[in-house]
Structures are given as structure tokens and as C-alpha cells.
Design a protein around this motif. Structure first.
Motif, short mmCIF file in Angstrom:
data_model
loop_
_atom_site.label_atom_id
_atom_site.label_comp_id
_atom_site.label_asym_id
_atom_site.label_seq_id
_atom_site.Cartn_x
_atom_site.Cartn_y
_atom_site.Cartn_z
N SER A 252 -4.63 -4.23 0.08
CA SER A 252 -4.40 -5.61 -0.33
C SER A 252 -3.40 -6.37 0.54
O SER A 252 -3.35 -7.60 0.48
N ASP A 253 -2.60 -5.67 1.34
CA ASP A 253 -1.52 -6.34 2.05
C ASP A 253 -1.19 -5.58 3.32
O ASP A 253 -0.68 -4.46 3.27
N ASP A 254 -1.44 -6.18 4.47
CA ASP A 254 -1.20 -5.52 5.75
C ASP A 254 0.28 -5.28 6.03
O ASP A 254 0.63 -4.49 6.92
N MET A 255 1.13 -5.95 5.30
CA MET A 255 2.56 -5.80 5.54
C MET A 255 3.15 -4.59 4.82
O MET A 255 4.28 -4.20 5.07
N ILE A 256 2.35 -3.99 3.94
CA ILE A 256 2.83 -2.83 3.18
C ILE A 256 2.28 -1.56 3.81
O ILE A 256 1.07 -1.42 3.98
N ALA A 257 3.17 -0.67 4.16
CA ALA A 257 2.76 0.60 4.75
C ALA A 257 3.72 1.70 4.32
O ALA A 257 4.87 1.44 3.94
#
Length: 850
Positions: free
Chosen positions: A645-650
Motif C-alpha cells: 500500500s505504501d512505497d515509503m514503508i519497508a
């Protein structure tokens, strides 16, 4: 596959460690490679480097604490608090066996010890096997010995001693004793021995034991040497010590005069980039007074004189003629090549070279430090065996030899029946074998769950098709989901396997150092798939390869740079060097990428991790890169996971053991790597090898060196998943979304699966909080859906692809607490049962067998 020249000396820091990083392949591959290149390769340092970088240090106390923590969690929860793991195979592949033993009074009682899978026992000649050492959580075994005078007493030395990198990563904590044939065990000492080369038990006194302790593989310590106990391990005495760099690798006893003891000492030191496996202190020592005093045997006795090139030595004493002793020598401080077999007929006073080096020059395949054993048939002193890459047999005191056929290569163990001179039990990197005709033919046990997986895969469209890359047993798969029908599809040591999630005709497989293959016909055939990869790049032993979750036709491949391709047809580089550069040693197997994660939403966002602690990210498909390692420890990056859902979360996981009082293992970023938060919480301070993210619920699963752990609160707290997974190393996880099944690949105990649907449904809705069970599952003629709902609803059946098959129920649940369904008309396979209650639903997996 890359090949590298041997360095001219092993003590130079720039010993190029690709010497050290390679496969134990089948015989034809070894011979073919040598003819084509003149170079050989060796088992890899990869596992040790993961766990010891950057300080060349593994904290044994951290592992001990992790074992205690794990046992407490398992002991303090009721069985119904967690489900059961299911073994899925393989049984027919095998894995590395380090020692074997036949009970002295019953040939049906067999024992198999493994490199990382513990000890197995059979009471019916191998028809069935039982793991008997799992409770100790020290599943790397160096040697086992049964007391000749009492078969109920068994000694197990923990920590494989064969000099491979796995040894250094998976050390032992001493010697264990069982007084009930392995049902229960007690640690009886030598906790700093690290690795046990051999144990010998006095044939007349089961409490009198000698043990060869090798000490640390990567380091020096004073605990090396020969130890003696006369009270069953109540106390030990170090009776032979040479130097803090000299391991005791073998010990043997004259069964007629048990005061005559022989010890093989082996000077060896090792670093991840440097190996020196020879020295002047490599020699045979003999005691004539039960170990009180020792004399080094050398040139005056007819043995090789002390030499800086002398490597591993093996010894064996004949039981039928105890004055007859054999010793095999190696030479070359790097490779330990075979240097002849010597024989003495006067208890070691005088020796004769009975087999010159040239006669069996290839018996150890240029890495003799991995083998080094010699055995004598207990009923015939002229029948001697060299145990190495192959097993060679002589029936005339070493004058002539034959290679025994029909087995996997890389042999470590051989034992004989004391009642039937034709019956033998053998162990190698492919498993355990028996022979009933003195080695003329062999039968492999196809029921030992000891495969060592590096990586695994599950076919998204046909989840019964399971894949895995294994240590020395190729890339393998089953297309039925069965435990006993796994077959090799790609050679060498197997690593990453990727099956196209949409079109499973496309399969990508890999052996060591990124030797990538591609199939376009579902695995029937493979072709090389490294076109465009620069031969001057550095490749990790386990080179990362992934399929983009956004576009299944796009793949990523990591050397020290990142490459991309369409279906692996041709690769293009899209990054600069994303590591710290060439290692000071000059090794081309360090400074490599180890993990890749790409966006579910586009081809722009990609994260990479390296073996030297770097994490980089691109937000424009590789045009520009940012080093986002700040805030992360300088440790080996094992895995990166992004949320859909969010490319900034890893999420990032690292290997290594506790170095400081607290060493974090799992990290999360919510801003593309600008900041990292430690979410390790109560995870043990041991390596984390992989992470799976289920973002809708903030549920995380991690593979560690000690079990699979999960968190339901985004890392706020962790606990062990399931009740019956062996307490061993879990290397890789794969999640099959449609069936909510998690697969775990272990390094030593094969592959297991777990239905995580109950965990994923926690807190999802009111329906999920009710108890919904399907039994029996697997089902044959019928199954029952048991539920505790009070409203109206439906139950629908779907196939594994999500296609609706039929409606199983519609009406009032409260009046139908148990819904029984016939399986008539349904083919065998995996199905999904969806229970609907208004706007809420829950899905359960159903297996039908016919």
C-alpha cells in the motif's frame, strides 16, 4: 559460474576467498570443471560471514540465551494456543550426514547424525526414523559413539568439525550422554570445545571416553586437544594440548590394550577471506599409558616429517588385529590434497607407505579438509576404506583400490556391523546409505527429513508445486505436494527460485554465485539466463534474484550492482556499485548485494541491501540512488520487504549475533529510509534471515536461526509461530496468499508449512472471532464446517485460482452448527471455503484427497 585462480600462499591477507566459496558438486561436474579450467572450487564461507560480519565474532552466549527463551515460550503456552506445523518434504533428497553408527548388538538399530539437523534413530533397520536430539537445540553434530559394552549408552559431540564454513556458523556446546539409547540426553561438559572431531569409548568401560576437540574454527583457543573422562563425563581432563591453533581432529584406541591411544592433530586457522589448513604441528601423537603422556610420531617412525604443508590426518585401528593401524595424510595448507596412506603392524612404532599419493590423487577432490577419514573393517584388518569425495576400498592392505559406486559424493561417515561383516552404514552430503554386500551396491534411505534449504518457492497458481535451492543437492521441486517425489531441476548448490506468479511456464533457478537458469516450459528444460551480467562484477554466494510484484515479466538481479530484465532474456545494469567496494582481501565474493525489494505499484521504487551493511533506494527506476543506511547497524542485510500500500514503508532484517548488550535485528521505515525504527522488541539476539509482511494487519513473520517468530502489532512484541517446528535454522519464508499458507525452508530439517489464516483473521471482524473449523482436513468422502454463528449467511467453495465452484450452504447458521458436505464430484486438490455473514467473511483452506 565464476572460477578463480588459486593463490600462491594461504597466509597472505589477499587470499582471494573465492577459493573458499563454492560447491560440493557431483563427481562428473567436478571432473569436467577441472579439465576445462584447471581450477577447483570449495564449500562456501557465506553462512559464517552472515553471522560474524563485521567483527569476525559470534556470540555463543546469545544463542544459548535464545534457546532458553524459546523453550520457555513453548513450555509456558498451552498446545491449543498455537497450531501445528506440517512437514511437506522432501524425504527423498537427503542432506549432509556427519556421522553414523550401528548398534554393536543389533543391526536393526541405526543412528544418523547430521550437520545441522540433529540425530535420528531407527529401530527397524531404517524403515522408520525418529529425531532424538531436538530437545537439545544443538542440531549440528560432529560425532556419535555407542559404548561397545552397553548399547544403551551413547555419546554425542556437538559441532561439525569438517572445516566447512557451516561449522563456524553452527558450533556446539560440548558432549552429551544418553543412558537410554537416545531417548534422553544430558550435557556432560566441554562447553568450549565448539566442534568435536571424534569420540572413542573404551570397549570394556563405558565411562572411560576420549574426545577430540577442534576448538573454534574462526579463531584460536586453548580448549583444543584430546580430553579424557573416566567417570562418564562427570569430569574431564585435557590430556593432550599442542597449540591454541592446533585442533584434535581424530582419536583412536587399541581395543586389546586400551592404554594405547592415537591422536591426529591438525593445525588450522580460518577467516572468512583466509584459510590456512596446514602446519608443522599437524601430526600423529601416541600414548602408551592411557593418555597420561604422549609422543609425536614422525620421520623416525616412517611417517612424514613435520612440514608447514601438512594438513588433516585421519587414523584407524583394526579391531580384529589391534596392532595394525592406518593413517592417511594430506598436504597443501589450502587444499589438503591426499598425501598417501600409511600402515603400521606394531602399534605405531614403524610405518610403511602402502598407498602413494598419486594412486588416489583425486579421492579428496582438492578439499581434503572436508573429509579426512579412514576406516577398517572390524573383522578384517586388510580391508581398509578411504572416506573422501568418493569412498575407496582396498582388500589388500592398501595395495590396490576400487571406488565404491552408487552414492552421492562428499563422504563423512562409515560404520560396520559387528555381527555381519558385509553390512555397512554410510553418510555423506546426500544422506545415509546401507550396503549388505561390503559396499558393492548401496541403498539410500528415502525417509530422512534432513535437507538443507537455502531458499524456497511456492507456485502461486499451483501451490502444490513447491521448489527449493539446497546445499549440495541441486534446485529441487515437487509438482504434487508430496514429501517423497522431489526431483532435481538445476544442478550445483541451489539458491533462489522464482516462479512467475501469473505464467508458471517461466521458472528462474540459480546455483552458486548467480549462475541463473530460465525455463519457458514449466521446468522441463532450462537454459542459461545471465546474458548481460558483467563477468567483472562481484557476486554473492547466494545472489539475490526477484520478480517484480508490480509486473511479473520484470526481474531484478544483484551483483555489487543492480540489474533488470524482461523475463531474464537480457540484463541491463541500473545502478552504480551499491556496496562499500572491493574487500581489502581482494575477494570477489564480498562487497555484494544480498537483498532486493521492489514496489507493488510501479517500477520506480527499489530497495537493495548488501553484505557490508548498506541499504540503498531508488525512486526513479535506478536513475538515481540514495544510501539510506544511516540508522541501521553495520551488519549483513539478509532481507528487505515492502508493503503493497505504501512505497515509503519497508522492513529490513540483519544477521549476526549479539555484539553489544542489545543488538537489534528488525527495522522499519515509513519515510523511504530516511529514518529507521528498531522493532526487534523481544526477539532473541540471533540472526534474522527473512521477513514476510502482512500489512493489512500489521502482522510480521521472521525466519531466525532458531524457529519462526511472528508479531501481531508491527514488531511491538514477538512470539514463536506454531508448536512443532524443529528448533533449527530457518533460512527462508514464502507466503501463499490465496491459501493463507506460510512455508518455511530450514537448513537441515527440510520444508514445513503453517496455515496462518487464524492469525491473519484476529481482530478482522466479528465473524473471524468466532470459532470456524473444518474437519477432517484433508477430507476424503466428506467434511464438516463447524461454526458458532447466529445470523443468516452462505458458505461457498472456490478453487485455488479463486473461481467459484459451488454454494455449500445458505440459510440460518444457528440452526446448522455443523454443516456436512459430501465431496462427490470434487477432484482432489486444494480449495477455499468462504463463510459469509452479511458484509463480513472468512476464508479457510480445504484439502481434498481421493
Amino acid at each position: 559460474m565464476k572460477n578463480y585462480k588459486l593463490p600462491f600462499r594461504s597466509t597472505v591477507l589477499a587470499l582471494f576467498s573465492l577459493l573458499l566459496f563454492s560447491s560440493c558438486k557431483n563427481a562428473s561436474e567436478e571432473i569436467s570443471e577441472e579439465k576445462e579450467t584447471g581450477k577447483m572450487e570449495y564449500p562456501a564461507e557465506w553462512m559464517y560471514n552472515q553471522r560474524a560480519y563485521p567483527n569476525n565474532y559470534i556470540n555463543k552466549q546469545a544463542y544459548k540465551e535464545a534457546v532458553l527463551q524459546s523453550k520457555q515460550i513453548l513450555a509456558n503456552r498451552s498446545p491449543e494456543q498455537a497450531g501445528e506445523w506440517t512437514f511437506v518434504g522432501p524425504l527423498n533428497t537427503g542432506g549432509r550426514v556427519t556421522d553414523v553408527a550401528i548398534s554393536p548388538d543389533n543391526d536393526d538399530h541405526l543412528y544418523v547424525a547430521t550437520a545441522t539437523g540433529g540425530i535420528f534413530r531407527s529401530y527397524d533397520a531404517g524403515a522408520n526414523w525418529t529425531p532424538i536430539f531436538d530437545e537439545e537445540a544443538r542440531l549440528s553434530i560432529g560425532d556419535i559413539a555407542i559404548a561397545p559394552s552397553n548399547a544403551q549408552i551413547i555419546y554425542a559431540g556437538t559441532g561439525e568439525a569438517n572445516g566447512s564454513a557451516t561449522d563456524g556458523a553452527y558450533f556446539g556446546d560440548g558432549i552429551y550422554r544418553s543412558e537410554d539409547a537416545g531417548d534422553t540426553w544430558a550435557n556432560i561438559g566441554l562447553p568450549e570445545s565448539n566442534h568435536i572431531g571424534r569420540i572413542v569409548v573404551d570397549p570394556t568401560n563405558p565411562d572411560r571416553v576420549f574426545a577430540a576437540a577442534t576448538g573454534q574454527l574462526y579463531g584460536k583457543n586453548d580448549e583444543r586437544g584430546i580430553y579424557r573422562t573416566t567417570n562418564g563425563g562427570g569430569s574431564w581432563e585435557q590430556v593432550l594440548f599442542v597449540t591454541d591453533s592446533t585442533a584434535a581432529i581424530d582419536v583412536a584406541m587399541n581395543v586389546a590394550n586400551t592404554n594405547i591411544i592415537y591422536a591426529a592433530m591438525w593445525e588450522r586457522t580460518r577467516k572468512p577471506w583466509e584459510r590456512d589448513y596446514g602446519g608443522v604441528t599437524s601430526a600423529i601423537h601416541r600414548s602408551l599409558d592411557g593418555g597420561n603422556t604422549w609422543t609425536e610420531l614422525g620421520a623416525a617412525n616412517g611417517l612424514p616429517a613435520p612440514n608447514a604443508q601438512t594438513g588433516r590426518i585421519g587414523i584407524a585401528v583394526s579391531e580384529s588385529d589391534p596392532s595394525t593401524v592406518y593413517a592417511r595424510f594430506t598436504t597443501n595448507e589450502i587444499t589438503n590434497v591426499f598425501n598417501g596412506l600409511y600402515k603400521s603392524t606394531d602399534n605405531g612404532d614403524n610405518w610403511t607407505l602402502v598407498t602413494p599419493p598419486n594412486v588416489l590423487s583425486n579421492i579428496d577432490a582438492n578439499f581434503g579438509w572436508y573429509f579426512g577419514n579412514v576406516r577398517v573393517n572390524p573383522s578384517n584388518s586388510a580391508e581398509v576404506y578411504i572416506v573422501g569425495f568418493d569412498i575407496a576400498k582396498s582388500t589388500n592392505n592398501g595395495a590396490s583400490w576400487q571406488i565404491l559406486p552408487g552414492m552421492h559424493v562428499d563422504h563423512h561417515a562409515l560404520d560396520f556391523s559387528r555381527t555381519n561383516s558385509n553390512f555397512m552404514l554410510s553418510g555423506n552430503d546426500g544422506g545415509a546409505y546401507i550396503s549388505n554386500n561390503s559396499g558393492s551396491s548401496w541403498t539410500k534411505f528415502l525417509n530422512l527429513p534432513i535437507t538443507q534449504f537455502y531458499n524456497i518457492e511456492v507456485d502461486n497458481t499451483q501451490p502444490e508445486r513447491l521448489y527449493g535451492g539446497t546445499q549440495d543437492n541441486n534446485t529441487i521441486r515437487t509438482i504434487t505436494g508430496g514429501a517423497s517425489d522431489w526431483n532435481a531441476i538445476w544442478g550445483g548448490d541451489g539458491f533462489h527460485v522464482n516462479v512467475d506468479p501469473v505464467d508458471n511456464n517461466y521458472i528462474y533457478v540459480e546455483s552458486q554465485y548467480g549462475n541463473l537458469g530460465r525455463s519457458t516450459n514449466g521446468g522441463a528444460t532450462f537454459s542459461n539466463a545471465t546474458n548481460g551480467i558483467s563477468g567483472s562484477d562481484r557476486n554473492n554466494w547466494n545472489t539475490p534474484v526477484i520478480i517484480s510484484p508490480f509486473n511479473h515479466e520484470i526481474l531484478y538481479y544483484g551483483t555489487n550492482r543492480l540489474y533488470t530484465s524482461n523475463k531474464a532474456a537480457n540484463w541491463s545494469v541500473i545502478s552504480p556499485d551499491l556496496t562499500d567496494g572491493l574487500h581489502p582481501s581482494g575477494s570477489l565474493a564480498f562487497g555484494t548485494l544480498t537483498a532486493i525489494a521492489s514496489s507493488y505499484n510501479n517500477l520506480d521504487v527499489i530497495y537493495t541491501g548488501s553484505d557490508d551493511g548498506n541499504v540503498n533506494v531508488t525512486f526513479d527506476g535506478g536513475t538515481t540512488w540514495m544510501d539510506v543506511s544511516a540508522g541501521l547497524p553495520d551488519q549483513y542485510i539478509t532481507s528487505i520487504a515492502m508493503v503493497p500500500s505504501d512505497d515509503m514503508i519497508a522492513y529490513v532484517t540483519v544477521s549476526g549475533f549479539k555484539y553489544l548488550d542489545y543488538t537489534p535485528r528488525v527495522f522499519k521505515t515509513t519515510d523511504g529510509g530516511q529514518n529507521w525504527t528498531d522493532i526487534s522488541s523481544n526477539l532473541p539476539n540471533i540472526p534474522v534471515n527473512d521477513i514476510i509482511v502482512y500489512p493489512a494487519e500489521n502482522i510480521l513473520f521472521v525466519a531466525t536461526d532458531l524457529n519462526v517468530w511472528y508479531s501481531k502489532d508491527d514488531g511491538g512484541s514477538w512470539t514463536i509461530l506454531g508448536n512443532n517446528l524443529p528448533m533449527t535454522v530457518v533460512m527462508d519464508l514464502k507466503f501463499h496468499e490465496p491459501t493463507k499458507t506460510l512455508f518455511a525452508g530450514t537448513f537441515g530439517r527440510a520444508m514445513h508449512s503453517y496455515d496462518v489464516s487464524d492469525i491473519l483473521e484476529i481482530g478482522e471482524n466479528e465473524l473471524a472471532s468466532n470459532s470456524i473449523k473444518i474437519y477432517p482436513n484433508p477430507a476424503t468422502s466428506e467434511f464438516t464446517i463447524s461454526q458458532n454463528l447466529s445470523s443468516n449467511g452462505t458458505v461457498q467453495l472456490y478453487d485455488i485460482s479463486g473461481k467459484r465452484i459451488k454454494e455449500l450452504f445458505k440459510g440460518n447458521f444457528s440452526a446448522n452448527k455443523n454443516i456436512t458436505v459430501k465431496t462427490d464430484g470434487l477432484a482432489a486438490g486444494i480449495y477455499l471455503v468462504k463463510v459469509n455473514n452479511g458484509k463480513q467473511s472468512v476464508t479457510k483452506k480445504l484439502i481434498i484427497k481421493k
